[in-house]
Every structure is written in structure tokens, then in C-alpha cells.
Design an enzyme around this catalytic site. Structure first.
Site, mmCIF file in Angstrom:
data_model
loop_
_atom_site.group_PDB
_atom_site.id
_atom_site.type_symbol
_atom_site.label_atom_id
_atom_site.label_comp_id
_atom_site.label_asym_id
_atom_site.label_seq_id
_atom_site.Cartn_x
_atom_site.Cartn_y
_atom_site.Cartn_z
ATOM 1 N N GLU A 175 8.981 -13.874 -10.949
ATOM 2 C CA GLU A 175 8.314 -12.627 -10.577
ATOM 3 C C GLU A 175 7.708 -11.885 -11.751
ATOM 4 O OE1 GLU A 175 11.751 -10.567 -8.497
ATOM 5 O OE2 GLU A 175 10.040 -9.830 -7.379
ATOM 6 N N HIS A 214 18.985 -36.494 -8.304
ATOM 7 C CA HIS A 214 18.350 -37.089 -7.125
ATOM 8 C C HIS A 214 16.837 -36.860 -7.135
ATOM 9 C CE1 HIS A 214 22.195 -38.186 -5.467
ATOM 10 N NE2 HIS A 214 22.635 -36.976 -5.799
ATOM 11 N N TRP A 229 -2.813 -2.582 -1.683
ATOM 12 C CA TRP A 229 -2.471 -3.989 -1.918
ATOM 13 C C TRP A 229 -3.332 -4.746 -0.922
ATOM 14 C CZ3 TRP A 229 -0.266 -8.180 0.702
ATOM 15 C CH2 TRP A 229 0.239 -9.203 -0.112
ATOM 16 N N LYS A 259 13.853 -14.035 -10.274
ATOM 17 C CA LYS A 259 13.574 -12.920 -11.206
ATOM 18 C C LYS A 259 12.592 -13.368 -12.276
ATOM 19 C CE LYS A 259 14.653 -10.255 -9.590
ATOM 20 N NZ LYS A 259 15.377 -9.964 -8.395
ATOM 21 N N ARG A 302 3.818 -0.260 -4.930
ATOM 22 C CA ARG A 302 3.561 -0.812 -3.600
ATOM 23 C C ARG A 302 2.231 -1.559 -3.528
ATOM 24 N NH1 ARG A 302 6.944 1.751 0.117
ATOM 25 N NH2 ARG A 302 5.681 0.923 1.790
ATOM 26 N N LYS A 358 6.438 -3.863 -3.913
ATOM 27 C CA LYS A 358 7.868 -3.628 -3.733
ATOM 28 C C LYS A 358 8.296 -3.803 -2.287
ATOM 29 C CE LYS A 358 11.951 -2.192 -5.007
ATOM 30 N NZ LYS A 358 12.749 -3.199 -5.723
ATOM 31 N N CYS A 368 0.845 -1.182 0.000
ATOM 32 C CA CYS A 368 0.000 0.000 0.000
ATOM 33 C C CYS A 368 0.883 1.235 0.000
ATOM 34 C CB CYS A 368 -0.947 0.090 1.187
ATOM 35 S SG CYS A 368 -2.039 -1.303 1.347
ATOM 36 N N GLU A 373 18.629 -16.696 -7.578
ATOM 37 C CA GLU A 373 18.199 -15.331 -7.863
ATOM 38 C C GLU A 373 17.654 -15.222 -9.289
ATOM 39 O OE1 GLU A 373 17.370 -12.826 -6.388
ATOM 40 O OE2 GLU A 373 17.636 -11.116 -7.722
ATOM 41 N N ASN A 431 -1.709 2.150 5.920
ATOM 42 C CA ASN A 431 -0.858 1.079 5.405
ATOM 43 C C ASN A 431 -0.469 0.216 6.598
ATOM 44 O OD1 ASN A 431 1.054 -0.517 4.189
ATOM 45 N ND2 ASN A 431 2.602 1.101 4.023
ATOM 46 N N GLY A 432 -0.649 -1.094 6.470
ATOM 47 C CA GLY A 432 -0.310 -1.985 7.581
ATOM 48 C C GLY A 432 -1.481 -2.917 7.861
HETATM 49 O O1 M6R Z 1 13.088 -4.363 0.673
HETATM 50 P P1 M6R Z 1 13.651 -5.724 0.924
HETATM 51 O O2 M6R Z 1 15.040 -5.882 0.380
HETATM 52 O O3 M6R Z 1 13.578 -6.155 2.354
HETATM 53 O O4 M6R Z 1 12.726 -6.726 0.103
HETATM 54 C C1 M6R Z 1 12.906 -8.107 0.221
HETATM 55 C C2 M6R Z 1 12.129 -8.851 -0.836
HETATM 56 O O5 M6R Z 1 10.767 -8.604 -0.711
HETATM 57 C C3 M6R Z 1 12.577 -8.456 -2.251
HETATM 58 O O6 M6R Z 1 13.938 -8.652 -2.438
HETATM 59 C C4 M6R Z 1 11.815 -9.272 -3.293
HETATM 60 O O7 M6R Z 1 12.184 -10.611 -3.230
HETATM 61 C C5 M6R Z 1 12.069 -8.680 -4.673
HETATM 62 N N1 M6R Z 1 10.820 -8.341 -5.286
HETATM 63 C C6 M6R Z 1 12.782 -9.582 -5.578
HETATM 64 O O8 M6R Z 1 12.999 -9.032 -6.829
#
Ligand code: M6R
Length: 612
Positions: A494, A510, A74, A491, A27, A607, A2, A487, A100-101
Site C-alpha cells: 500500500e 510448492h 476519487w 501494508k 478519501r 481510506k 470522495c 497483513e 459521493n457514491g
Molecule cells: O473501513 P474498513 O475497515 O471496512 O476498510 C477495509 C479496507 O478497505 C481497509 O482495511 C484497507 O485494506 C486498508 N487501507 C489497509 O491498510
């Protein structure tokens, strides 16, 4: 999750609010809304869907108010719908709130308020807040200038959970109250105006002077002033902090998407993060760290705790710390760490990595570690973020604002900072390791080598076009390359919505190899000379079973065995994740583009994950 924006000044608030929401849309984007104070009271305009839908709402152009609050959602409690959108208003239409929260005790509060005659029109946790404020306001017999503040404060005392809220009141048309607890909120100071936002970049084009709030500090804003109070309503003195980021760092600057811009910003982000901490011939220095040799000798374990991409950066940090400093280091997912009763005491150093500095699980893990007696060190990209205010020590990546949901430059900056940290520790411990001198050289050469690596873009794009319609992909690597496989796979998931798995290459046989069939795409990462032949053998096993292969390597290998080989500059295994991830970032990006998806705002994701 949010996004919140607020404005109090002399200009028309609605365009400023909508503009701010557009910048905060990463967000959350399930619904959006604004509330302004108009001549005849509070006006509320909201709807489900993206922020731009607000432009279509009837009457939005007629709003004249110069004070307003705004929200992009969100969804947590209640599906995306107009009723569940923020701002919310109390039954008497005196108070409007964006939040927000999560209010954890909203059920009890709802029942309490219902028993006192209040009606609810949404399924949200937030709707209790304006009504609770009204409840206290109506009970307060004193009619002084602090009545609005008292009502907000009293309501906040009853709230359990996390919140960043903005409140306007029709009886106080020249004020707004904001407060936060475990959820981000900053105030930007302008000239005769104040801006409020969940993060700094959204309002950077208006000001670079910010008030950073601590938990449960209440602020009464007027056009020319910001008055701060603690929970007992005692005034607090607060100074602004000037932020160095410039406004253009939060713009796309001619790139189609923030993600692509951020991928290309990596040479600068790494250069800035290294800053003056490292030169080839002197010791690595961290201005803000005061660790001693004795302290480092006294610790018997380091935990690195983070979520998602930041956790993957932690894996590269573990590799460097263990290899250079010989201190056992464990990497943990923040959401698991706090519930698994980790063994922590004063001999443990806990490092928390968070780009945003606002990730709820990471902050909670930090608080737990501190309670158990460990020293805590935060790594963040955002000055003054919550995590840095909770930790004993804080160090920063200097990646500039990262807007795209998929993290790119923050990851590589975190890896480089962790490597610098491990050099700093090793030098403090007076460890004689010939790798260190070479490592310093490699780190300093990184910006140039990243530029070289970015030149693989066209080849990567070509391969992406061949495979973008696939349903499943596998990322394989050994040693440090396995961390990059993780990683790369994250990516891809996502932003392309392709199912992706990452495995230690040797583990495939395995079990997971059963999933390999004709034309499945397998991506292999090979940067460790000691392991390259072994990984090649594992990839050979999938080639035999018909897989299409993309290889990212800095080794001399026989290209003919694979469908596409991306050659990246040679470096050592400490820093190789910083280079080998780049073609994989580009790979996900181009696949997402080929599929016509919203690269910067992938579905269901936000984000900054400020809820558990
Ligand atoms: O703001 P942060 O680094 O704590 O966020 C952690 C994860 O939410 C963040 O890295 C998330 O995995 C990304 N969207 C990955 O691209």
C-alpha cells in the site's frame, strides 16, 4: 471514497470548506472544488489535483458566501479533470451538487435529460443529479418553501446506486439540502451554524454534537436549524449524539505523519478497546450484547466477513473462536462472499468488521446475510456508521479516528476485540478451558507489551534503509503468523509500492521458491513455539538461495543465521498478531519515508471504499 464538506452559518464559508477538504483528502485526491452562494448566485471553483491547488484559483480569496459545499474526488466515472471535478451545476445554474457514491443508472438518466434539452459537460455520473433536480423543480407549479426539497426528493427517487449529496440552490440562498443512501454523511451542529462532512474527524474541531443520518432521510439546513424528512416528506424527529473523540485525536500532534502517530497510539487504542470488558478475575462482559448460551449452542457456523486489513483481523478472530469455542468459523472477503452464494441460515452467525463502517462490499454482505436469516454482528470504529445501523448487534473498537489510509491501530484493536468476543462466547458456553485464564492475563498485559515492541523502531528503520530500493519482497509464516504475513505484505504494498507476496512458509517449495534469487528480501514471522523450527527450516531454504532475511520473533532462536532479527515480547499465539505486526507496520512506514512517498495518502487508494 470522495470527501464531502458543507457549511452553513455566518462565517466566510470558503476557508472552512477548504480546511475540511484537507482533512478528508485521505478519501480521494484526484480533484477538488467548492461552490458557495454569493450575492450574484452560485460561484464554482474547482480543479484537478490536490485540495491545496484550490488556494491558487483566481478569485478564491474574494468569495464572501456563508453557505457552501465542497468535494475532494476519487475518480470513478471520467478521468481526473477540471470538467469532471465536483461541484457540478445544472444547465440553468440554479443548483449545484457534490456527490459521493455511484449513480448506476446514470446512462438512462442522461439520455432522458438529453431528450428533454439538457446538455452535459462532464463524463461523470454526478452531473445528472443537478439537472434532474432542475427538471423536477421546473415542472413543480407550487411555489412554497418545500419546492426545493420536493425537487431533490423527486430526483433522488430516480437515482439507483449509492449517494451522499449536498445541494445548494440560488433561489433558496439561506438553505442547503443533504441526503444520503449507502454513502456516509454526518451533520455537525454548531451555534448558529451547521457543518456537513463525510466523516466526523474532519469537523471535530468545530463541534462534538452530530446528527447521524439514515438512508433517504432528507435534511433542510438553515443557519439555526436542521429539519429532517422521510422519503414521503413527513417530518422526522432527530436528536444529536455527542461524540467522545476529541479534536486533537484528529491532529498529527507533532508526528510527521498520521500513520506514525497511529502506530504509536496502539497502547492507548488497545487499552480503550479492552475498557471495562475484561478483568482478570471476572467474566468478560459486552454491555451491548445479549447472546445466550442456548443461542450460541444453536449455531453451527460463524462467518467473519470484511475487506483488506479488517479481513486479516478476522483471521486472528477465527483462530480464537475456533480454538476457544470450537465453533467452525470461516473468514471471507466481503466482495467475494456476496457473489458466491454462501450457505447461511438462522443457525449462522455473521460477523462483519469495518473500521469505517462504510465499506460498500461489507455492508452489502451484511444485508445479504440478514436476508438469509442469519444474526448479524458489526465491529466498527465509528459510532453510528452505516454498518452498525444495519446489524442486529454492534460492538466498537475504541481506537480513535484513524486518518492514514494504511490501517494500523484499527487492525490491532479489531484483533483484541475479536479475542474478547471469543472469551465472552466461551464463557457463555461454559467451556472449561485453562487457556482462558492465561489469555485474559495476556490481553491485559498487551498495552505494556506494545510499548516494549515499539522500541524496536530504530532497528527496523536501520533494516528498511538497506532494502528500500528492492522491487519484490516475501512475507512468510505458519499458523497465526501466516495471517500476520498477509497483513505485513498488504501494508508494504500500500504505502511503499513494492511488490510483496505473503505465503504460508511451508507452501513456498510448492512453487513460489522459484522467485527467490540472490538478495531478494524475505521477512519471516515466528511466534508459535510449535511451529518455529519448521518455519526456520523454510527460511533456511531461502537463505541458501541468497535471500536477505528479516525475522520477527518472540522465540529464542539463533540470530546469526539471519540478516536481522527483531525480538518482540513473549505472549501466546492468540494475541501474538497484535505484537508481531508492529515491526512490520514500522517497516512499511520507514520504507515509504526512505522512498520519499506520501505515507498517509498512497496513490490510487482511499481510506473508505464506499463503492463496489
Ligand atoms: O473501513 P474498513 O475497515 O471496512 O476498510 C477495509 C479496507 O478497505 C481497509 O482495511 C484497507 O485494506 C486498508 N487501507 C489497509 O491498510
Amino acid at each position: 471514497m470522495c470527501g464531502i464538506v458543507g457549511y452553513i452559518g455566518t462565517k466566510k464559508a470558503s476557508p472552512i470548506l477548504i480546511n475540511g477538504l484537507l482533512r478528508l483528502e485521505y478519501r480521494g485526491y484526484d480533484s477538488a472544488g467548492i461552490a458557495t452562494i454569493e450575492k450574484d448566485g452560485i460561484s464554482l471553483m474547482k480543479d484537478k489535483g490536490r485540495v491545496k491547488n484550490l488556494y491558487n484559483l483566481e478569485g478564491i480569496d474574494d468569495l464572501e458566501g456563508t453557505i457552501g459545499i465542497a468535494h475532494t474526488r476519487w475518480a470513478t466515472h471520467g478521468k481526473p479533470s477540471k470538467e469532471n471535478s465536483h461541484p457540478h451545476i445544472d444547465n440553468s445554474k440554479t443548483f449545484s451538487v457534490v456527490h459521493n457514491g455511484i449513480i448506476e443508472n446514470y446512462h438512462e438518466l442522461r439520455e432522458f435529460l438529453a431528450d428533454n434539452g439538457y446538455t452535459f459537460y462532464s463524463q461523470t455520473d454526478t452531473e445528472v443529479i443537478p439537472n434532474l433536480i432542475h427538471y423536477y423543480y421546473s415542472k413543480d407549479e407550487k411555489n412554497d418553501e418545500l419546492k426545493f426539497l420536493r425537487a431533490v426528493r423527486n430526483a433522488c427517487k430516480d437515482l439507483k446506486g449509492s449517494f451522499a449529496i449536498e445541494v445548494v440552490c440560488k433561489d433558496y440562498p439561506d438553505n442547503m439540502i443533504v441526503v444520503r443512501k449507502d454513502s456516509p454523511l454526518v451533520i455537525g451542529k454548531g451555534d448558529g451554524e451547521n457543518y456537513i462532512s463525510s466523516d466526523i474527524p474532519a469537523i471535530l474541531s468545530f463541534t462534538r454534537d452530530f446528527y447521524l443520518l439514515n438512508d433517504l432521510e432528507f435534511v433542510i439546513l438553515s443557519r439555526n436549524d436542521a429539519k429532517f424528512y422521510d422519503i414521503d416528506l413527513k417530518p422526522i424527529d432527530k436528536k444529536t449524539k455527542t461524540i467522545e473523540w476529541n479534536a486533537s485525536s484528529a491532529e498529527k500532534d507533532g508526528f510527521d505523519d498520521y500513520m506514525l502517530k497511529e502506530i504509536y497510539e496502539q497502547p492507548t487504542a488497545i487499552r480503550e478497546t479492552i475498557g471495562s470488558k475484561l478483568t482478570e478475575n471476572s467474566k468478560c462482559e459486552f454491555e451491548d450484547l445479549t447472546f445466550t448460551k442456548e443461542y450460541l449452542q444453536s449455531i453451527n457456523k460463524i462467518y467473519i466477513v470484511a475487506c483488506g486489513t479488517a479481513m486479516h483481523a478476522g483471521l486472528a478472530g477465527k483462530n480464537a473462536i475456533e480454538k476457544l469455542c470450537k465453533i467452525p468459523t470461516e473468514v471471507d472477503i466481503a466482495s467475494e462472499f456476496r457473489y458466491r452464494d454462501p450457505i447461511i441460515d438462522e443457525k449462522t452467525l455473521c460477523i462483519f468488521i469495518s473500521q469505517s463502517g462504510e465499506t460498500a462490499d461489507t455492508i452489502a454482505a451484511l444485508k445479504l446475510s440478514r436476508e438469509k436469516g442469519a444474526k448479524t454482528l458489526a465491529i466498527s470504529n465509528v459510532i453510528g456508521s452505516s454498518i452498525t445501523r444495519e446489524a442486529d448487534y454492534s460492538i466498537y473498537t475504541h481506537a480513535g479516528p484513524e486518518i492514514a489510509v494504511a490501517s494500523t491501530k484499527a487492525y490491532t484493536s479489531q484483533v483484541v476485540l475479536l479475542i474478547l468476543l471469543s472469551i465472552y462466547f466461551a464463557e457463555l458456553l461454559e467451556i472449561k478451558n485453562e487457556d482462558i485464564a492465561n489469555l485474559k492475563k495476556e490481553v491485559l498485559e498487551l498495552p505494556k507489551k506494545i510499548e516494549e515492541t515499539l522500541k524496536t523502531s530504530e532497528v527496523v528503520k536501520e533494516f528498511s534503509k538497506k532494502v528500500y530500493q528492492e522491487k519484490d519482497m516475501f512475507f512468510l509464516g505458519r499458523g497465526i503468523d501466516e495471517t500476520v504475513a498477509k497483513e505485513g505484505s498488504l501494508k508494504l504494498k500500500e504505502i511503499s509500492y513494492i511488490h510483496a507476496e505473503s505465503y504460508a512458509a511451508g507452501e513456498l517449495k510448492h512453487g513460489p521458491i522459484a522467485l527467490i534469487e540472490n538478495d531478494v528480501t524475505v521477512i519471516g514471522i515466528m511466534t508459535d513455539p510449535k511451529l518455529v523450527e519448521k518455519t526456520i527450516s523454510n527460511i533456511q531454504e531461502v537463505v541458501t538461495r541468497g535471500a536477505k532475511t528479516l525475522i520477527v520473533t518472540n522465540q529464542d532462536i539463533d540470530d546469526k543465521r539471519f540478516d536481522m532479527v527483531i525480538h518482540i515480547p513473549h505472549t501466546n499465539t492468540f494475541v501474538s498478531p497484535i505484537l508481531s505486526i508492529i515491526p512490520l507496520q514500522l517497516f512499511s512506514y520507514y520504507i515509504s519515508k526512505e522512498k520519499g512517498l506520501d505515507v498517509d495518502k498512497p496513490r490510487n487508494l482511499a481510506k473508505s471504499v464506499t463503492v463496489e
